[in-house]
Write an enzyme that holds these catalytic residues in place. Structure first.
Site, PDB file in Angstrom:
ATOM      1  N   CYS A  85     -11.342  -7.000  14.899  1.00 28.11           N
ATOM      2  CA  CYS A  85     -11.648  -8.430  14.891  1.00 28.11           C
ATOM      3  C   CYS A  85     -13.154  -8.680  14.858  1.00 28.11           C
ATOM      4  CB  CYS A  85     -11.043  -9.095  16.118  1.00 28.11           C
ATOM      5  SG  CYS A  85     -11.389 -10.869  16.233  1.00 28.11           S
ATOM      6  N   TYR A 126      -1.881 -32.008  11.596  1.00 30.64           N
ATOM      7  CA  TYR A 126      -2.258 -30.691  11.078  1.00 30.64           C
ATOM      8  C   TYR A 126      -2.356 -30.696   9.561  1.00 30.64           C
ATOM      9  CZ  TYR A 126      -1.825 -26.154   9.043  1.00 30.64           C
ATOM     10  OH  TYR A 126      -2.022 -25.075   8.234  1.00 30.64           O
ATOM     11  N   CYS A 185      -5.176 -11.090  14.828  1.00 32.61           N
ATOM     12  CA  CYS A 185      -4.874 -11.668  16.147  1.00 32.61           C
ATOM     13  C   CYS A 185      -3.398 -12.069  16.190  1.00 32.61           C
ATOM     14  CB  CYS A 185      -5.784 -12.881  16.386  1.00 32.61           C
ATOM     15  SG  CYS A 185      -5.844 -13.442  18.106  1.00 32.61           S
ATOM     16  N   ARG A 206      -3.631 -20.335  -2.956  1.00 25.66           N
ATOM     17  CA  ARG A 206      -5.034 -20.276  -2.551  1.00 25.66           C
ATOM     18  C   ARG A 206      -5.939 -20.155  -3.773  1.00 25.66           C
ATOM     19  NH1 ARG A 206      -6.436 -16.461   2.385  1.00 25.66           N
ATOM     20  NH2 ARG A 206      -5.544 -18.262   3.484  1.00 25.66           N
ATOM     21  N   GLU A 225       1.519 -26.233   2.369  1.00 24.32           N
ATOM     22  CA  GLU A 225       1.474 -26.526   3.795  1.00 24.32           C
ATOM     23  C   GLU A 225       2.791 -27.131   4.288  1.00 24.32           C
ATOM     24  OE1 GLU A 225      -0.524 -25.581   5.950  1.00 24.32           O
ATOM     25  OE2 GLU A 225      -2.233 -24.907   4.778  1.00 24.32           O
ATOM     26  N   ASP A 256      -2.901 -24.676  13.293  1.00 24.31           N
ATOM     27  CA  ASP A 256      -1.510 -24.245  13.188  1.00 24.31           C
ATOM     28  C   ASP A 256      -1.239 -23.194  14.256  1.00 24.31           C
ATOM     29  OD1 ASP A 256      -2.809 -21.990  12.289  1.00 24.31           O
ATOM     30  OD2 ASP A 256      -1.681 -21.821  10.409  1.00 24.31           O
ATOM     31  N   CYS A 307     -14.614 -12.680  22.469  1.00 23.51           N
ATOM     32  CA  CYS A 307     -13.276 -13.100  22.892  1.00 23.51           C
ATOM     33  C   CYS A 307     -13.076 -12.836  24.379  1.00 23.51           C
ATOM     34  CB  CYS A 307     -12.221 -12.357  22.075  1.00 23.51           C
ATOM     35  SG  CYS A 307     -10.531 -12.790  22.524  1.00 23.51           S
ATOM     36  N   CYS A 355      -7.509  -5.853  18.085  1.00 23.94           N
ATOM     37  CA  CYS A 355      -8.796  -6.375  18.558  1.00 23.94           C
ATOM     38  C   CYS A 355      -9.987  -5.558  18.055  1.00 23.94           C
ATOM     39  CB  CYS A 355      -8.814  -6.431  20.087  1.00 23.94           C
ATOM     40  SG  CYS A 355      -7.575  -7.562  20.774  1.00 23.94           S
TER      41      CYS A 355
END
Length: 388
Positions: free
Chosen positions: A233, A153, A223, A54, A70, A171, A239, A230
């Site tokens: 999040c 993807y 998640c 990254r 990937e 994904d 959600c 949650c």
């Protein structure tokens, strides 16, 4: 009198319960706001994972590194991929170097990571990039999908992360986030098209690469498949599944059919000077191009009584002697994507003068680590040649 009061009281209670339910539904609808990409991006800017492939904040990602990671991450975890990625990058630091490498070397470097068609496609894709695009990755999804081993993807991930193109990769992590965010109850894989449409509609026009990685990080760290956090999040109030208390039940999946057990035998022939007999599997098909010890076919109706008919035949010096194969106790078990496998293991000790049968070669036991041995063959070798 009491008999006439009860129906009226019951009706009033029912009306009150109905009004309460309506108010609760209205409150839930009011609380449910549209998920804002900016909220997720703000969360990502604070909590983004540091990963070897990254790019740092504010830097454009290297498409070669994005592509390599990937492909490696398909059906595999970040923890398992990290050391392989580092070794690949140290050995082949750009697509031209990888394209120039022999396929056998690439397979050896990949050995143990599984799903070996990925390694063959990785090498073929590198060569196609050099031949068709001068060693540079195209930015558009359509052009990326024309390359070997790059599906929908992966093309979207490269386009978004490396080029900030308006692409929406989906994904497993993103699939889960979207299924819960919009309470998609259609079981997977039938829900894939719907989830893809929802993800595309949610993707912002700017920072598409960061948004894609933010979605991946959200699914990987918050998640999660079991016990999603949650409360942490950034989209909890947007959600639907969370507000309904259904987050842990989504996404739904059609149960996988278990493959039928296949069986066979593997033959480990060891020479007195510390060499073991190996061969290379055909280039196409399961474990194509990988190294293995000789085996029978892997079939459902395997007959143990005929196993030795498939064993290698040897000539030692000028004499052809019957090889003394002995079957080891236990068996090697391995699970492929579509079927489980069980192999009986036979071993034989041979003199130094033993010649190699056609299509095989002797490999020093000390050098087996450098061979392109898939996981199942590593298990066979470990079973037959325990370390002192």
């Amino acid at each position: 009198m009491r008999g006439s009061v009860m129906p009226s009281a019951m009706a009033a209670g029912a009306t009150l319960a109905a009004k309460t339910a309506v108010r609760q539904q209205a409150k839930a609808r009011a609380a449910l706001s549209s998920p804002l990409p900016t909220a997720l991006l703000a969360w990502y800017d604070r909590h983004r994972r540091v990963l070897p492939w990254r790019a740092p904040p504010g830097r454009r990602a290297d498409p070669y590194r994005v592509w390599l990671s990937e492909i490696m991450l398909q059906q595999t975890t970040v923890k398992a991929v990290a050391p392989y990625y580092a070794r690949f990058l140290a050995r082949w630091n750009d697509v031209r170097a990888l394209a120039a490498a022999p396929l056998g070397d690439v397979l050896k470097a990949w050995a143990g990571l599984g799903y070996y068609a990925r390694a063959r496609n990785l090498h073929a894709c590198a060569r196609a990039l050099v031949e068709r695009h001068g060693g540079k990755f195209p930015a558009r999804e359509a052009a990326l999908r024309d390359l070997p081993g790059i599906g929908a993807y992966t093309a979207a991930a490269i386009a978004a992360i490396a080029f900030d193109e308006p692409a929406s990769p989906v994904d497993g992590n993103i699939e889960r986030v979207i299924a819960r965010l919009y309470a998609v109850t259609t079981p997977l894989p039938a829900a894939k098209a719907e989830i893809s449409r929802l993800a595309q509609a949610l993707t912002p026009a700017r920072r598409t690469g960061d948004f894609a990685q933010a979605m991946m990080d959200l699914g990987a760290t918050i998640c999660t498949p079991k016990h999603p956090a949650c409360a942490l999040c950034p989209w909890s109030q947007s959600c639907t599944a969370h507000l309904r208390g259904e987050a842990e039940t989504l996404p739904r999946r059609v149960p996988k059919r278990e493959g039928v057990l296949r069986r066979g035998a593997a033959f480990v022939a060891r020479r007195a000077d510390g060499f073991v007999l190996m061969r290379t599997r055909p280039a196409r098909g399961l474990l194509g191009g990988m190294t293995e010890v000789p085996t029978t076919e892997w079939v459902q109706d395997f007959d143990d009584g005929t196993a030795l008919k498939a064993a290698p035949r040897f000539v030692s010096g000028k004499a052809r002697k019957r090889t003394a194969w002995r079957r080891l106790s236990g068996a090697v078990r391995h699970v492929f994507t579509h079927f489980p496998l069980e192999l009986a293991v036979y071993v034989a000790d041979l003199p130094v003068s033993t010649r190699t049968p056609a299509g095989t070669r002797w490999v020093a036991i000390a050098e087996l680590a450098g061979e392109a041995l898939p996981s199942v063959m590593r298990k066979v070798v470990a079973h037959a040649l325990p370390i002192d």
